[in-house]
Design a protein around this motif. Structure first.
Motif, PDB file in Angstrom:
ATOM      1  N   ASN A 209     -17.345  22.254 -25.983  1.00  0.00           N
ATOM      2  CA  ASN A 209     -18.010  20.992 -25.633  1.00  0.00           C
ATOM      3  C   ASN A 209     -17.247  20.261 -24.543  1.00  0.00           C
ATOM      4  N   VAL A 210     -15.921  20.277 -24.654  1.00  0.00           N
ATOM      5  CA  VAL A 210     -15.089  19.555 -23.688  1.00  0.00           C
ATOM      6  C   VAL A 210     -15.147  20.217 -22.323  1.00  0.00           C
ATOM      7  N   GLU A 217     -12.803  16.864 -16.039  1.00  0.00           N
ATOM      8  CA  GLU A 217     -12.892  16.012 -17.219  1.00  0.00           C
ATOM      9  C   GLU A 217     -12.105  16.603 -18.384  1.00  0.00           C
ATOM     10  N   ALA A 218     -12.161  17.926 -18.535  1.00  0.00           N
ATOM     11  CA  ALA A 218     -11.427  18.570 -19.621  1.00  0.00           C
ATOM     12  C   ALA A 218      -9.917  18.428 -19.419  1.00  0.00           C
ATOM     13  N   GLN A 219      -9.454  18.577 -18.188  1.00  0.00           N
ATOM     14  CA  GLN A 219      -8.032  18.404 -17.915  1.00  0.00           C
ATOM     15  C   GLN A 219      -7.595  16.970 -18.167  1.00  0.00           C
ATOM     16  N   GLY A 222      -6.659  16.368 -21.638  1.00  0.00           N
ATOM     17  CA  GLY A 222      -5.495  17.090 -22.117  1.00  0.00           C
ATOM     18  C   GLY A 222      -5.732  18.538 -22.494  1.00  0.00           C
ATOM     19  N   VAL A 223      -6.843  19.111 -22.074  1.00  0.00           N
ATOM     20  CA  VAL A 223      -7.156  20.500 -22.409  1.00  0.00           C
ATOM     21  C   VAL A 223      -6.592  21.421 -21.327  1.00  0.00           C
ATOM     22  N   ARG A 226      -7.253  26.476 -17.978  1.00  0.00           N
ATOM     23  CA  ARG A 226      -7.005  27.860 -17.588  1.00  0.00           C
ATOM     24  C   ARG A 226      -6.870  28.753 -18.817  1.00  0.00           C
ATOM     25  N   ARG A 227      -6.101  28.298 -19.796  1.00  0.00           N
ATOM     26  CA  ARG A 227      -5.917  29.097 -21.010  1.00  0.00           C
ATOM     27  C   ARG A 227      -7.205  29.173 -21.817  1.00  0.00           C
ATOM     28  N   LEU A 228      -7.927  28.054 -21.922  1.00  0.00           N
ATOM     29  CA  LEU A 228      -9.171  28.053 -22.689  1.00  0.00           C
ATOM     30  C   LEU A 228     -10.219  28.957 -22.053  1.00  0.00           C
TER      31      LEU A 228
END
Length: 325
Positions: A209-210, A217-219, A222-223, A226-228
């Protein structure tokens, strides 16, 4: 949504050339689950547990895995037109299976070759996509298209040099998709990576969702994007390659089923992914029942999914524009 799937699961045992009564199916399943002493005729026992049960489970697993991979990719790439084979996994798997068939390999080696080459194709796509500076998810998709075209060309070369009276027919039939040759060992071997990849996608479904809101926006939230992205791509590739290695290339499921699930439960991936699993399992099981009973000769699954999926997808495009947005 689960109740119709359970009913279809039971009805699928009754469908086929050899007649099996509902009472025999119920007692056969109960005797295995609850250790009830009930003796079935050897032919009935073979039909239920060695032929129809592996095929039913395979249809449900393949449909579920392609659907959850499609829903995850559509969220990752923020594009409702993305399907599980967009990064080249199906083209690579098709080439791998064709190579094994060309060298008269066993069924297991054909499946393993398809699985391995599917993973290598996506690995090549990911490597090329990350090689460009300032890369984006669009660049990754474009690299996937190029890699898929490359492996499709290699597949055409294999078909060109294959024996037209044996190997070529086997390759063509494999590419059209079928569950006719699935057995219990296939379920165990290919079921393990499918289950592992599916469980990981379900555990991180709220993060999809993020990331579906955009990488920036995801960065900001705090997400580690790259890893996700890598985790989602790896899991989707594993489940898709496993599914393709079992039954060949079956299109449209990973593209259409997530749209249907989105119309029912909305775009929240916390409920969208489980809904896609259930609907995908139901859809392919239904298609497989039609494929093996509609005519005297079995119809390849890829033909039926394309005939049904393409018009229905056009209908969804007209009706669900506001649902995706």
């Amino acid at each position: 949504m689960i109740i119709p799937l359970i009913l279809l699961f039971f009805i699928s045992f009754l469908i086929g050339r050899y007649p099996v009564s509902p009472n025999e199916v119920i007692m056969a399943i109960a005797s295995q689950l609850f250790s009830i002493n009930y003796t079935l005729p050897p032919a009935v026992n073979t039909i239920i547990f060695d032929i129809r049960l592996p095929r039913i489970l395979a249809a449900m697993m393949v449909g579920a895995s392609l659907s959850i991979a499609g829903a995850s990719f559509q969220g990752l790439f923020q594009n409702p037109l993305v399907s599980p084979d967009k990064l080249g996994v199906s083209a690579g798997a098709g080439f791998g299976a064709a190579i094994a068939i060309l060298f008269s390999a066993s069924t297991f080696m054909i499946q393993f070759s398809a699985f391995a080459w599917g993973l290598m194709a996506v690995g090549l796509t990911y490597f090329l996509g990350r090689a460009f500076k300032g890369t984006s998810m669009l660049t990754l998709v474009l690299c996937g298209i190029a890699v898929a075209s490359f492996f499709s060309a290699l597949l055409s070369l294999i078909k060109y040099v294959a024996d037209p009276y044996g190997q070529l027919q086997t390759i063509v039939f494999w590419l059209m998709g079928s569950l006719a040759a699935v057995n219990n060992m296939d379920i165990i071997i290919m079921g393990i990576p499918i289950i592992i990849g599916t469980v990981i996608l379900l555990l991180i479904r709220w993060r999809i969702n993020v990331i579906s809101m955009g990488e920036e926006e995801a960065q900001a939230l705090g997400v580690n994007t790259r890893r996700l992205q890598a985790i989602i791509i790896v899991c989707c590739t594993i489940v898709t390659a496993s599914a393709v290695s079992i039954c060949g290339i079956i299109g449209w499921i990973g593209l259409v089923i997530p749209h249907i699930a989105r119309m029912i439960v909305g775009p929240d991936h916390k409920v969208l992914l489980p809904a896609s699993i259930i609907l995908g399992a139901f859809f392919l099981l239904l298609i497989d029942n039609v494929a093996r009973t509609l005519t005297t000769t079995e119809i390849p699954l890829g033909i039926l999914t394309a005939i049904i999926g393409a018009p229905f997808f056009l209908y969804l495009l007209m009706k669900s524009k506001e649902v995706w947005s």
